[in-house]
Scaffold this active site. Structure first.
Site, PDB file in Angstrom:
ATOM      1  N   ILE A  31       1.648 -12.195  13.875  1.00  0.00           N
ATOM      2  CA  ILE A  31       1.557 -13.373  14.748  1.00  0.00           C
ATOM      3  C   ILE A  31       2.585 -14.345  14.979  1.00  0.00           C
ATOM      4  O   ILE A  31       2.773 -14.773  15.975  1.00  0.00           O
ATOM      5  CB  ILE A  31       0.363 -14.183  14.760  1.00  0.00           C
ATOM      6  CG1 ILE A  31       0.271 -14.867  13.279  1.00  0.00           C
ATOM      7  CG2 ILE A  31      -1.249 -13.357  14.836  1.00  0.00           C
ATOM      8  CD1 ILE A  31      -0.905 -16.038  12.872  1.00  0.00           C
ATOM      9  N   GLN A  93       4.572 -14.045  -1.220  1.00  0.00           N
ATOM     10  CA  GLN A  93       3.486 -13.207  -0.529  1.00  0.00           C
ATOM     11  C   GLN A  93       2.351 -14.257  -0.367  1.00  0.00           C
ATOM     12  O   GLN A  93       1.981 -15.362  -1.096  1.00  0.00           O
ATOM     13  CB  GLN A  93       2.963 -12.458  -1.562  1.00  0.00           C
ATOM     14  CG  GLN A  93       1.509 -11.600  -0.908  1.00  0.00           C
ATOM     15  CD  GLN A  93       0.997 -10.629  -2.069  1.00  0.00           C
ATOM     16  OE1 GLN A  93       1.410 -10.510  -3.169  1.00  0.00           O
ATOM     17  NE2 GLN A  93       0.137  -9.930  -1.559  1.00  0.00           N
ATOM     18  N   HIS A  99       1.059  -5.482   2.232  1.00  0.00           N
ATOM     19  CA  HIS A  99       1.492  -5.120   3.626  1.00  0.00           C
ATOM     20  C   HIS A  99       3.119  -5.191   3.493  1.00  0.00           C
ATOM     21  O   HIS A  99       3.699  -5.674   2.513  1.00  0.00           O
ATOM     22  CB  HIS A  99       0.977  -6.396   4.715  1.00  0.00           C
ATOM     23  CG  HIS A  99       1.150  -7.903   3.971  1.00  0.00           C
ATOM     24  ND1 HIS A  99       0.679  -8.564   2.965  1.00  0.00           N
ATOM     25  CD2 HIS A  99       2.464  -8.625   4.540  1.00  0.00           C
ATOM     26  CE1 HIS A  99       1.364  -9.627   2.800  1.00  0.00           C
ATOM     27  NE2 HIS A  99       2.325  -9.834   3.977  1.00  0.00           N
ATOM     28  N   HIS A 101       6.241  -5.735   6.256  1.00  0.00           N
ATOM     29  CA  HIS A 101       6.742  -6.323   7.164  1.00  0.00           C
ATOM     30  C   HIS A 101       7.921  -5.450   7.943  1.00  0.00           C
ATOM     31  O   HIS A 101       8.908  -4.965   7.292  1.00  0.00           O
ATOM     32  CB  HIS A 101       7.309  -7.858   7.230  1.00  0.00           C
ATOM     33  CG  HIS A 101       6.457  -8.898   6.860  1.00  0.00           C
ATOM     34  ND1 HIS A 101       6.070  -9.848   7.700  1.00  0.00           N
ATOM     35  CD2 HIS A 101       5.986  -9.303   5.394  1.00  0.00           C
ATOM     36  CE1 HIS A 101       5.242 -10.680   7.058  1.00  0.00           C
ATOM     37  NE2 HIS A 101       5.174 -10.553   5.898  1.00  0.00           N
TER      38      HIS A 101
END
Length: 141
Positions: A31, A93, A99, A101
């Site tokens: 986002i 984190q 995850h 990026h």
């Protein structure tokens, strides 16, 4: 493991801008869009970080990473790409679901992304490096 924003994205409870999905992974736009095309790749099997992730899950992540990276490259032709994966609060984190990026980099764009990388080549001698390597090697026995 407690439910995270990422598990809610996988389940569809929170909307996302999906870019790739298979039975094991899900990739979607971050986002924040630090740069155009900034994408997150997450496993559907949740684990808090790299230390808690099983080998099978990482195999699926490893297969998906170049697929997503090449899709970003084909879509936007960036000049480079950073792949970043943080583990633990001290390492920045903020969502405790593994995850990666994928951050495209554009040469003539002020993208708001950067990090400082200080080397210690001159302050660590070969004997010290040998000892550091031995301590890590000993963990594989």
């Amino acid at each position: 493991m407690s439910e995270t924003i990422f598990s809610k994205i996988i389940s569809g409870d929170i909307p996302s801008f999906k870019v790739y999905e298979n039975d094991y992974v899900y990739a979607f736009l971050d986002i924040s869009q630090v740069t155009k095309g900034h994408t997150l790749l997450i496993p559907k099997k949740a684990s808090a970080n790299i230390f808690e992730t099983d080998e099978e899950t990482m195999k699926h992540m490893g297969v998906a990473l170049p697929k997503v990276a090449n899709a970003i490259k084909a879509a936007f032709n960036p000049d480079g790409l950073n792949i970043i994966q943080n583990n633990g609060e001290f390492a920045d984190q903020s969502v405790f679901h593994l995850h990666f990026h994928l951050i495209p980099r554009y040469e003539n764009d002020i993208d708001g992304f950067g990090y400082k990388w200080e080397t210690h080549t001159d302050t660590l001698d070969d004997d010290t490096k040998k000892e550091i390597a031995k301590k890590i090697q000993a963990q594989f026995k």
